[in-house]
Design an enzyme around this catalytic site. Structure first.
Site, PDB file in Angstrom:
ATOM      1  N   GLU A  45      25.048  38.017  72.586  1.00 15.09           N
ATOM      2  CA  GLU A  45      25.457  38.740  71.387  1.00 15.09           C
ATOM      3  C   GLU A  45      25.078  37.882  70.194  1.00 15.09           C
ATOM      4  O   GLU A  45      25.151  36.656  70.254  1.00 15.09           O
ATOM      5  CB  GLU A  45      26.968  38.994  71.351  1.00 15.09           C
ATOM      6  CG  GLU A  45      27.469  39.994  72.370  1.00 15.09           C
ATOM      7  CD  GLU A  45      27.866  39.358  73.691  1.00 15.09           C
ATOM      8  OE1 GLU A  45      28.062  40.090  74.671  1.00 15.09           O
ATOM      9  OE2 GLU A  45      27.954  38.111  73.764  1.00 15.09           O
ATOM     10  N   TYR A  81      15.272  35.130  69.278  1.00 15.54           N
ATOM     11  CA  TYR A  81      15.510  35.860  70.522  1.00 15.54           C
ATOM     12  C   TYR A  81      14.424  36.903  70.763  1.00 15.54           C
ATOM     13  O   TYR A  81      13.959  37.074  71.896  1.00 15.54           O
ATOM     14  CB  TYR A  81      16.892  36.516  70.506  1.00 15.54           C
ATOM     15  CG  TYR A  81      18.035  35.540  70.322  1.00 15.54           C
ATOM     16  CD1 TYR A  81      18.000  34.272  70.899  1.00 15.54           C
ATOM     17  CD2 TYR A  81      19.136  35.876  69.550  1.00 15.54           C
ATOM     18  CE1 TYR A  81      19.044  33.379  70.720  1.00 15.54           C
ATOM     19  CE2 TYR A  81      20.188  34.985  69.374  1.00 15.54           C
ATOM     20  CZ  TYR A  81      20.132  33.733  69.951  1.00 15.54           C
ATOM     21  OH  TYR A  81      21.170  32.854  69.768  1.00 15.54           O
TER      22      TYR A  81
END
Length: 151
Positions: free
Chosen positions: A105, A117
């Site tokens: 998250e 990411y």
């Protein structure tokens, strides 16, 4: 940057707590780090440069999934590849242990982390409304298929 990434030990906690405090608006407590050190599913690794903690990653390996819980790099050494090295090593470890998916998250406001990411192949799959208690900010849920990823 030459870093040695090793499993964290209790004596690393002062350095990890400093990195955490400098990196997150709602930092983990010492008790949270101690919990990661003692939980059987948890992995807490530290990146040391010249013997000093300069980054860390905390993740859980549960069945065939990795859940990345925390990642931080000391502000003095950011944007030098340390976070990429930490994540890449965690993904390689997970693949060797039979993991097929990696999850995390991230705050929508953390644009640098999201870019990192995405560069590593993670894709947004949903949101957790009000996930971050300190601001009420949502969390973006991101996943990576380790079957399709060359970690």
């Amino acid at each position: 940057m030459r870093a040695r990434i090793v499993p964290a030990r209790e004596e690393d906690l002062p350095g990890l707590l400093e990195i955490e405090r400098l990196s997150h608006p709602n930092p983990w407590s010492k008790a949270a780090f101690l919990g990661e050190l003692s939980h059987k599913s948890a992995r807490l690794w530290v990146a040391k440069v010249a013997g000093l903690p300069r980054g860390f990653i905390s993740f859980w390996l549960v069945l065939d999934e990795i859940h990345i819980l925390n990642l931080a790099v000391h502000p003095q050494v950011r944007r030098q590849g340390l976070a990429t090295s930490l994540i890449t090593l965690a993904l390689k470890y997970g693949r060797r242990q039979g993991a097929h998916l990696a999850w995390l998250e991230v705050r929508p406001s953390n644009k640098a982390a999201i870019r990192l990411y995405q560069k590593l192949g993670f894709v947004a799959t949903g949101r957790r409304p009000g996930y971050y208690q300190d601001t009420g900010e949502d969390a973006i849920i991101m996943k990576l298929s380790l079957r399709d990823h060359e970690a």
